[in-house]
Structures are given as structure tokens and as C-alpha cells.
Design a protein around this motif. Structure first.
Motif, mmCIF file in Angstrom:
data_model
loop_
_atom_site.group_PDB
_atom_site.id
_atom_site.type_symbol
_atom_site.label_atom_id
_atom_site.label_comp_id
_atom_site.label_asym_id
_atom_site.label_seq_id
_atom_site.Cartn_x
_atom_site.Cartn_y
_atom_site.Cartn_z
ATOM 1 N N LEU A 317 40.626 40.269 40.580
ATOM 2 C CA LEU A 317 40.683 40.328 42.056
ATOM 3 C C LEU A 317 39.868 41.698 42.641
ATOM 4 O O LEU A 317 39.377 41.438 43.634
ATOM 5 C CB LEU A 317 42.221 40.478 42.297
ATOM 6 C CG LEU A 317 43.050 39.273 42.284
ATOM 7 C CD1 LEU A 317 44.440 39.352 42.303
ATOM 8 C CD2 LEU A 317 42.665 38.011 43.019
ATOM 9 N N MET A 324 41.152 38.814 46.476
ATOM 10 C CA MET A 324 41.981 39.832 46.830
ATOM 11 C C MET A 324 42.633 39.733 48.206
ATOM 12 O O MET A 324 43.902 39.696 48.383
ATOM 13 C CB MET A 324 41.606 41.187 46.480
ATOM 14 C CG MET A 324 42.436 42.318 46.955
ATOM 15 S SD MET A 324 43.889 42.435 45.605
ATOM 16 C CE MET A 324 43.144 43.367 44.331
ATOM 17 N N VAL A 356 45.567 32.087 41.391
ATOM 18 C CA VAL A 356 44.952 33.107 40.793
ATOM 19 C C VAL A 356 45.408 33.206 39.291
ATOM 20 O O VAL A 356 44.601 33.457 38.254
ATOM 21 C CB VAL A 356 45.319 34.366 41.711
ATOM 22 C CG1 VAL A 356 45.039 35.528 40.772
ATOM 23 C CG2 VAL A 356 44.403 34.591 43.004
#
Length: 502
Positions: A317, A324, A356
Motif C-alpha cells: 500500500l 492506499m 487488498v
């Protein structure tokens, strides 16, 4: 010099035995693979990062390959389709474990749920874990405990934020995981952030994982096992003893408390209490020795794997600020903007965060070769090839996650690929198997699932981040160090900043 000569003679003797055995057997059509060297076989092919070396070999010889590692016959699986055959269609045949020499310390290989065959004792231990620790009701009852540990993580990071100090993300996640497991198992907290407390246990856990994951000549040449030429069994024994000493002290105090007045309100709501209940009802069902070995399995497996996944997720990230931002915006939309604490009930509504985590498991599986399986019974035919009985079976989860015939642009971090698919990591989709599949799937998956999501969400929802030392995202080192778990070679150091609310 004498020891070296003895060592060389034993290897030569093992090689001669291997040749004689192979000549006495009928020819079999083994999976393809590189030609082995005399005596050592294909050991040199492994290199320092076997998961990557084996992936390159699969690109040459195919998704099912055969290697000779000393006298150890090894079959490597590197595609979802063949993994499904091994872990679903022929699950029972390949559900045994190849036991590395390191787990022979203190007879752990005879008592450990991870390493014993999938028979009666294994079923009993797995049932105990499922009912007492990993069932939905048990996990729900422990939400407050996990929330407290995450709040302490948040407080530590906030202190670093105020002081402008970088956070070692992997170490902070490890301390949080360590305290979660110690609280769940013993109602105790073993480690504190930024202090020496818990350092012994951290060293023990990392030492055990290193010993089990390190290539060991005694595994490739069993005739050398009693000599332990690399000292791996000796190191493993030291770490097992240190861990058992801590457990023995805690168990002793708990039994003493029970003996004074069992009804005095001293009972604790933890795993140890449940295990001691079973032991005192029927000692033959679960001995104190069984309890120590089970606690070791749970403690080691529940700390390092979770923390390494959190570190990889945060690394990806930080390398991809646009991703992010998408996670941060989703958290603000679902949780709110005023530092409200993330709860486990929120996870189902955080679709991008879940994507993610899946993408992190795909690119950086905590155990890249899973825990080695073993072919039991007779020879088995897979895709026209013979898989010899007693062969070690390695499922290369790292290669499967980067298979270009399954994944578009497999080397890139693209969480969006999971937004339009039902693909998950819970054992039904063999293109994503970081926890394994079949009867040997990791029993701690439900807890790891909650903890990884919650730690990543907590770190992102409460802070903005920048890389330490003024690095830009593309300068972040993403090299891997191989062991039983996959670690970042250079730890992720990131500076937390006050959250900017827009």
C-alpha cells in the motif's frame, strides 16, 4: 578431519543404498525434472529462495516436477489444477506430513497437530481447537480481547506519531500478534512495544520458524540425522525447551490455583483453562504433555504468519499510494471520519480492504511452500505420472499465485482483480491457497483472517503514513527472505502522521 571423512563416507553409503533400491524396483514414469547430480541430487537447484527457484523450474519442466534432494524424493506442484488433484481428489493419500528433522526436538513430531498423521489423535486435537478457539462463537467472544490489543497498537503508533519516530511495522504487528495469542491462550500479555519485555519469546518463535524452514542436510540424508551436521536439531531443541519452560510455569500456577479453591472465581476464560478441563476430566484423552505441544503449535503458528502478512500488505500500500487512498476512503465511508474504532463486524462491508488482503496473500503467501505433505500408502498416478509412496509433496503457493495462465499481469499489485470475483483463500479456490486446502488446511484461518484485516484497517484508518528516510514509494525494498514463512529482507520502516480529515 576424521569427522569430515565419516561424513563423506555416510553420504556415499546413502548414495549406494539409493542406487541399489532404485535397481530393485520396476521402472516408473516419474514427473519431469532436472537431471540429478550423483549423491546430492538436485539440492543445488534450490538456492537461497527455493520458492522462486522451484517456480523457474516449473516454467521449464511443467507444473508437476520431480526432484531428488539427496535421498529424498520430492514432487513439486505449481498450478491450481494439479493442486486441486492433490489436495481435493486425492486428499487422503497426500494428507500425511513430511517431518523435517527440526521438529524431532523433544519428540514434537510425535505429538504435534501440525506434523502427526491425519488419524485419530490428529482428529481429536483439531476438534478441540475448532470447538475451543476457532469456532465462530469462540471468536466472537474474544472480540473485546482483540480490540484491546489493537487499541494498544494504536496508542503505540500515536506515540511514535507525536515524536516523529518511524515504526517498524513488522515488529509492531508481531508484538500485537504475540500479545493476542498469549492473552487468548493464557490471559497474559507477554510483550510491550519499545521495551525488552517479550524479546525472549520473539527470539524463540523466530528461532523455531527459522529451524523448521532452513534447508537441512539431515533431511536430505536421513543417515546423518543422528549427527545433526548443521546443528539445526540442537538449536530447535533449545528453543522448544525455552518455550516449554514458560508454558510449564504458567500451567503450574494455573493448576495450583485450581487446587486451592476451584470455585473461588479464579477461573480464566482462555484456551488453557479449557484444555485443563479436558485433562482433568480424562487424562488419557489429553495429557499435560499433549497440552504443551499443542500450545507450542498454536503460539508459533499464530504470531509470525499474521505479522508478516500485515507487513507485506502495508508495504504494498505504501508502494501504491493510489491503492492506499482507496482503502482509506472506504474506511472513512464505512467507519466514519472521527477516529471511530474499526470493529470485526465492519469487515464484511469493506470490500476493497478484503481485496487488498487477498492480493497480499496471492503475492506474498506467509508459507510459500505451505507445510510439506507426504505421499502415504502405495504409489499414486497423477496426470499419467507416478507419485512414489513416501515422496515429499511441496505445494508452491507462491508460484500458484503468480501463474500467468490464471492471473492477468500476475507480478503487479492489483486488488481490483478480486472485486468482481468470488475467489477466496478458504480452501475452495485452488488458485489462492495461502492456508492450504483439504483436511490439512490451517485450522487457525478464521482467527488469522480477522486479525490481518483488523490490523491493516487500524493502521490505515487512524494515521497517514510516509516512508522513513524520505524514500519515494518506488525505492521501497521488496526483497524476500525465505524460511518457513516469507519475510521482508529489509523491515518496513514507516513514519505515522496525524490523519488529514477532508
Amino acid at each position: 578431519m576424521d569427522l569430515i571423512l565419516i561424513f563423506l563416507f555416510l553420504i556415499y553409503f546413502a548414495w549406494i543404498l539409493q542406487i541399489l533400491k532404485s535397481k530393485s524396483k520396476k521402472p516408473r514414469k516419474l514427473p519431469p525434472g532436472p537431471k540429478p547430480y550423483p549423491i546430492i541430487g538436485n539440492i543445488l537447484e534450490l538456492g537461497e529462495k527455493p520458492h522462486q527457484s522451484l517456480t523457474k523450474l516449473s516454467q521449464v519442466y511443467g507444473p508437476l516436477i520431480h526432484l531428488k534432494l539427496g535421498s529424498l524424493t520430492t514432487v513439486v506442484v505449481s498450478s491450481p489444477g494439479i493442486a486441486k488433484i492433490f489436495m481435493q481428489k486425492h486428499d487422503q493419500v497426500f494428507s500425511s506430513r513430511n517431518q523435517p528433522g527440526a521438529v524431532h526436538a523433544l519428540d514434537h513430531h510425535k505429538l504435534s497437530m501440525v506434523w502427526i498423521p491425519a488419524e485419530n489423535q490428529w482428529r481429536k486435537l483439531r476438534k478441540i481447537c475448532k470447538e475451543q478457539m476457532f469456532s465462530a462463537p469462540s471468536l466472537d467472544s474474544g472480540q473485546g480481547l482483540r480490540r484491546d490489543r489493537l487499541q494498544k497498537l494504536c496508542e503505540y503508533v500515536h506515540g511514535c506519531c507525536v515524536g516523529g519516530k518511524a515504526v517498524d511495522i513488522g515488529r509492531a504487528a508481531f508484538t500485537t500478534s504475540l500479545n493476542l495469542m498469549s492473552a487468548t491462550l493464557f490471559s497474559e500479555e507477554f510483550a510491550a512495544f519499545d521495551s525488552g519485555s517479550g524479546e525472549e519469546l520473539k527470539e524463540v518463535v523466530w528461532g523455531i520458524m527459522e529451524s523448521i524452514g532452513k534447508p537441512n542436510l539431515a533431511d536430505y540424508f536421513p543417515v546423518l540425522r543422528s549427527l545433526d551436521p548443521q546443528g539445526i536439531l540442537r538449536k530447535s531443541t533449545v528453543n522448544f525447551r525455552r518455550c516449554f519452560h514458560i508454558f510449564e510455569e504458567i500451567i503450574g500456577k494455573r493448576l495450583e490455583m485450581r487446587g486451592v479453591d476451584p470455585a473461588a472465581g479464579t477461573r480464566k476464560n482462555d484456551m488453557l483453562e479449557s484444555l485443563l478441563d479436558i485433562n482433568q476430566r480424562n487424562e488419557s484423552e489429553l495429557t499435560i504433555l499433549d497440552i504443551k505441544h499443542l500450545l507450542l503449535d498454536l503460539f508459533v503458528a499464530g504470531t509470525d504468519t499474521t505479522s508478516s502478512t500485515v507487513e507485506w500488505a502495508m508495504s504494498e500500500l505504501l508502494r501504491h499510494p493510489d491503492k492506499m487512498l482507496l482503502v482509506k476512503n472506504e474506511l472513512r465511508e464505512v467507519i466514519g471520519k472521527n477516529h471511530e474504532q474499526v470493529t470485526e463486524s465492519n469487515i464484511s462491508r469493506l470490500s476493497y480492504l478484503r481485496a487488498v488482503v487477498k492480493e497480499t496473500f496471492r503475492l506474498h503467501p506467509a508459507a510459500p511452500l505451505l507445510v510439506p505433505h507426504k505421499a502415504a500408502g502405495e504409489d499414486t498416478e497423477i496426470n499419467g505420472y507416478t507419485i512414489p509412496r513416501n515422496a515429499q509433496i511441496l505445494i508452491n503457493a507462491w508460484a500458484i499465485g503468480r501463474d500467468s495462465s490464471t492471473w492477468l499481469d500476475p507480478e503487479s499489485f492489483i486488488p481490483e482483480r478480486f472485486l468482481e470475483t468470488e475467489t477466496d483463500f478458504k480452501g475452495q479456490h485452488f488458485e489462492l491457497v495461502p492456508f492450504g486446502a483439504g483436511r490439512r488446511i490451517c485450522p487457525g484461518l478464521p482467527l488469522a483472517n480477522r486479525m490481518v484485516h483488523m490490523m491493516v484497517a487500524t493502521l490505515i484508518h487512524n494515521f497517514d503514513w510516509k516512508l522513513d528516510g524520505g524514500l519515494n514509494p518506488q525505492q521501497l525494498d521488496m526483497n524476500e527472505s525465505f524460511g518457513l514463512t516469507l519475510q521482508k529482507t529489509i523491515p518496513l520502516m514507516a513514519v505515522p502522521m496525524e490523519l488529514q480529515i477532508f
